[in-house]
Design a protein around this motif. Sequence first.
Motif, PDB file in Angstrom:
ATOM      1  N   ASP A 134       4.511   3.575  -8.856  1.00 19.60           N
ATOM      2  CA  ASP A 134       4.949   4.701  -7.931  1.00 19.60           C
ATOM      3  C   ASP A 134       4.114   4.540  -6.337  1.00 19.60           C
ATOM      4  O   ASP A 134       4.892   4.618  -5.554  1.00 19.60           O
ATOM      5  CB  ASP A 134       4.588   6.161  -8.636  1.00 19.60           C
ATOM      6  CG  ASP A 134       3.346   6.153  -8.937  1.00 19.60           C
ATOM      7  OD1 ASP A 134       2.642   5.420  -8.889  1.00 19.60           O
ATOM      8  OD2 ASP A 134       3.005   7.189  -9.391  1.00 19.60           O
ATOM      9  N   LEU A 135       3.244   4.247  -6.513  1.00 15.88           N
ATOM     10  CA  LEU A 135       2.312   4.061  -5.254  1.00 15.88           C
ATOM     11  C   LEU A 135       3.027   2.640  -4.313  1.00 15.88           C
ATOM     12  O   LEU A 135       3.174   2.964  -3.095  1.00 15.88           O
ATOM     13  CB  LEU A 135       0.749   3.986  -5.280  1.00 15.88           C
ATOM     14  CG  LEU A 135      -0.051   3.930  -4.085  1.00 15.88           C
ATOM     15  CD1 LEU A 135      -0.277   2.741  -3.503  1.00 15.88           C
ATOM     16  CD2 LEU A 135       0.479   4.893  -3.116  1.00 15.88           C
ATOM     17  N   PHE A 146       6.056   3.760  -2.885  1.00 12.31           N
ATOM     18  CA  PHE A 146       5.954   4.588  -1.738  1.00 12.31           C
ATOM     19  C   PHE A 146       5.466   3.516  -0.405  1.00 12.31           C
ATOM     20  O   PHE A 146       5.939   3.736   0.695  1.00 12.31           O
ATOM     21  CB  PHE A 146       4.514   5.519  -1.915  1.00 12.31           C
ATOM     22  CG  PHE A 146       4.317   6.362  -0.979  1.00 12.31           C
ATOM     23  CD1 PHE A 146       5.142   6.585   0.123  1.00 12.31           C
ATOM     24  CD2 PHE A 146       2.890   6.953  -1.089  1.00 12.31           C
ATOM     25  CE1 PHE A 146       4.486   7.411   1.040  1.00 12.31           C
ATOM     26  CE2 PHE A 146       2.511   7.821  -0.038  1.00 12.31           C
ATOM     27  CZ  PHE A 146       3.216   8.017   1.105  1.00 12.31           C
ATOM     28  N   ASP A 183       0.089  10.775  -1.428  1.00 10.43           N
ATOM     29  CA  ASP A 183       0.862  11.179  -2.419  1.00 10.43           C
ATOM     30  C   ASP A 183      -0.185  12.145  -3.342  1.00 10.43           C
ATOM     31  O   ASP A 183      -1.185  11.782  -4.034  1.00 10.43           O
ATOM     32  CB  ASP A 183       1.507  10.152  -3.423  1.00 10.43           C
ATOM     33  CG  ASP A 183       2.272  10.829  -4.508  1.00 10.43           C
ATOM     34  OD1 ASP A 183       2.378  12.016  -4.472  1.00 10.43           O
ATOM     35  OD2 ASP A 183       2.917   9.915  -5.071  1.00 10.43           O
ATOM     36  N   ALA A 205       4.149  11.615   0.489  1.00  4.68           N
ATOM     37  CA  ALA A 205       4.913  11.446  -0.695  1.00  4.68           C
ATOM     38  C   ALA A 205       4.968  12.531  -1.704  1.00  4.68           C
ATOM     39  O   ALA A 205       4.065  13.220  -1.669  1.00  4.68           O
ATOM     40  CB  ALA A 205       4.875  10.036  -1.375  1.00  4.68           C
ATOM     41  N   GLY A 206       6.088  12.779  -2.286  1.00  2.00           N
ATOM     42  CA  GLY A 206       5.812  13.780  -3.455  1.00  2.00           C
ATOM     43  C   GLY A 206       6.245  15.268  -3.186  1.00  2.00           C
ATOM     44  O   GLY A 206       6.580  15.658  -1.766  1.00  2.00           O
ATOM     45  N   GLY A 227       3.627  17.105  -0.702  1.00  3.51           N
ATOM     46  CA  GLY A 227       3.799  16.757   0.785  1.00  3.51           C
ATOM     47  C   GLY A 227       5.141  17.002   1.436  1.00  3.51           C
ATOM     48  O   GLY A 227       4.990  16.869   2.651  1.00  3.51           O
ATOM     49  N   ASN A 229      10.561  11.977  -2.353  1.00 10.65           N
ATOM     50  CA  ASN A 229      10.471  11.335  -3.444  1.00 10.65           C
ATOM     51  C   ASN A 229      10.333   9.783  -3.247  1.00 10.65           C
ATOM     52  O   ASN A 229      11.250   8.977  -3.424  1.00 10.65           O
ATOM     53  CB  ASN A 229      11.352  11.555  -4.440  1.00 10.65           C
ATOM     54  CG  ASN A 229      11.038  10.957  -5.878  1.00 10.65           C
ATOM     55  OD1 ASN A 229      10.048  10.025  -6.106  1.00 10.65           O
ATOM     56  ND2 ASN A 229      11.601  11.356  -7.042  1.00 10.65           N
TER      57      ASN A 229
END
Lengths: 211, 642
Positions: B366-367, B370, B388, B558-559, B562, B589
């Motif tokens: 996921d990172l 990002f 994030d 992100a997220g 955020g 996202n």
Amino acid sequence: MSYETLSDAVVKGDINTAKEATQRAVAAGDNIQDILDQGLIAAMDVVGGQFSKGLMFVPQMLRSAKTMQECVELLKPHFKEGEVTTKGKVVLGTVKGDLHDIGKNLVRMMLEGAGFSVIDLQVDVAPEAFVAKVNEEKAEIMGMSALLSTTMPAMSQTIKALVDSGIRDRVKVMIGGAPVTANYAEEIGADAYAPDAGSAVIEAKKMLGID
Amino acid sequence: MKKTKKPKKKVRYKGSPPANARKKKFLWLNVLPQDLWIKVRRGTTVWKALEKTNVNLEGECGGLGKCGKCKIRVITAIGPPIREEAELLSPEELKTGIRLACRTKIRKDLVVHTEVSDEEVEFFQILKYGQMPIIQMDPLLDKRPVSVQPPSLENPASDVDRIREGLGQEYRHLKVAYQCLSSLYEDLRKTKFEGTAVLHDECLLAWQPRKMAARRYGLIFDIGTSTLVGALVSLLDGQDVAVVSRLNSQNRHGSDVISRIQYVKEHSRGLSQMQRHLVEDLNILSRRMLQVTHLAKGDIAVAVLAGNTTMQHMFLGLDPRGIAEAPFAPVITEGMIVRAQDVGLDLHPEAVLYIMPSKSGYIGGDLLGFVLASGAANEKDRLVLGLDFGTNGEIFLGNRERMLTCSAAAGPALEGARITHGMIGKAGAIEGFRCDVNSLHYRVIGNIKPRGLCGSGLVDLVALLLHHDLLDADGLLRPISEEATSEMASRLVKRAGNELHDFVVVPSADSLDGSEIRLTQKDVRELQLAKAAIAAGVKTLMKTMGVDTKDIDVIYLAGALGNYVHPLSAMRIGLLPRIDPEKIIPLGNAASTGAKMVLLSKQYWNKSAEIAQFIEHVELSTHPNLFDYFVKEMSFPTENLW
């Protein structure tokens, strides 16, 4: 002799005022143990209490601990061999598999502030290492911390290692860390649970019967 | 950890229990409103009994008796509450039979209700969309119309050879998937040798009728610890055709990755249960997307999945236990391409599934998604900071010259957990505050009466309290002066029995369930710890890189938090470094966006592997300066920003 100025300065973390007050007391020929007990340690008791309540937070508590340390440095040249007593020896560390030591460091500072001598085994400490150090130092208290619920079982293993080596009844065990609860402490046969650094001091004193 | 023996087989009945259920070692737990009957061993807790069912209880601590959120209403007469319950539940709650599922041991046949108050359907605010850069289309899956020569005496070559001919030089090494081969004879003839080749890499996955050539879709999944998002994406133009989300069913086993791994450790079939939960969740998401778009599962032959390292491990059934203990080593970090059916995803039988690469146990796909979405790895001159926020806040700093990343153990406070009236971003959560001429206004998700604070609301509120000097830089809630009479100041009330103050956010008359919403001193402390962990992580990366706040050219967030947090509030409390707010850009996202970029253009699959290699992981838990930074960042900045 009243140590109100000194105590207040330690609680506030006012290093300069605290050092001046300490120097004045020493110059006046006060008993060193009195300055330590009634001025510095008494102040740290207040700090611990306020921290547990939420009135003070970590940075202020550390500032107080640092103030106290500076004052103790001033007292050190005047300590005579055997004159200053320690409240007890504590062996501390985070358990095997756990590297998070911030909470454990706070506990160390508060215990030192309260007049305990602390042997810090740092992080990722194997059960055997705890046992060996407790044995070697004849420590009265062993403190373990774990931040992750996955490393909590290592606490129970360490207690078992104490039992196996036959020294469980010679040392009091205190545990703490975010996922730890009083129930868990009871479950694994620890003697005390401390939710924070201030409580660690209170529990340590309780276990050794110091008021 | 004490092991509670579980009954070997749990029998569940819908409706009434069998009449001859005798009261012995096993007891009956009746769960309303589902009317589920569960046979359990005497002494088991309600939490344990519900763990394997579809009943979802709230709870953050994984059944440790710490969070006080797994509330149930016990209908059967029950004894007094135990200590944790007395501490965590209000006297009113206790009086109405509300108990904690994880502390309630079943000692007689018990009827419980899982809905503490009568609630309507929950509306969760899950961030589904992200900012997408413009990319060159080159999807992982290709569909080509092909004309194949029928076999003849002149060209008696095999069907596969003649398909190779039809596809041309480029595919002379074409391989064919087994499933495709097994029906190829008929498929070719049914389409009169004029069809569509579904191609992945150099492999023919399927032979379809010619008219299917334009049906090009792929799926992406973002598997978060708490929420899952799926998107059906057109491979022709890159548009989202359908986006759906749901809560991760693993939530019943704790809210963070550590408690999930703990569950795996303690249960012999824990890992396969966790995997099943995830696969089942993703299948539900795909079914829903296919339903609304009138597509069949056979239409989907490619999917990309991004999640944190633990989720990716669990999804693949890889043992995640190494991640939960120092030195935090996962089984694998490389990206993987697996057959969807091998993990149980119900798509086209030969569908391929791309799993994003990760960097380490706490820096996951996921990172990397990002980083990909932010374009930071292509930046030459600008210095990019990416954050994030989550239970583990993931941070990266740098550009294509050098890039650092770390994972900060922030704890769940920023997601509303461990906060007295905290909650995740769902209907009833206050997501933002505004204060004009001293009167406080708030915005509630779902536009209903409020029942708690979510992360962005918490950050806003604390920023306002700092601004109005009701909260000092040390984090103490205290009145400005005795005679302060502003509306804000009057909300600060002294607690009975000690010197602490609470801030009354919503009086009981205005809240959804008629009880006051307060911000307590303890809540402020929790936020201080969380934001200090993030800020200390940022500082560690900046020092390692040898740069300063003023060198940062852009901050990408992100997220969910955020996306919804007000940049000024985040800077006021010290969660973000103080820079020009114009330079703070929420990407939504971003993990999904990264996965989508991989789906739509093959180069990003390689790029993500490159980033995983290139990015340097900074381990915070052993970093010598972390303690100092952490302690320093616990205090709030003193200057107001507006």
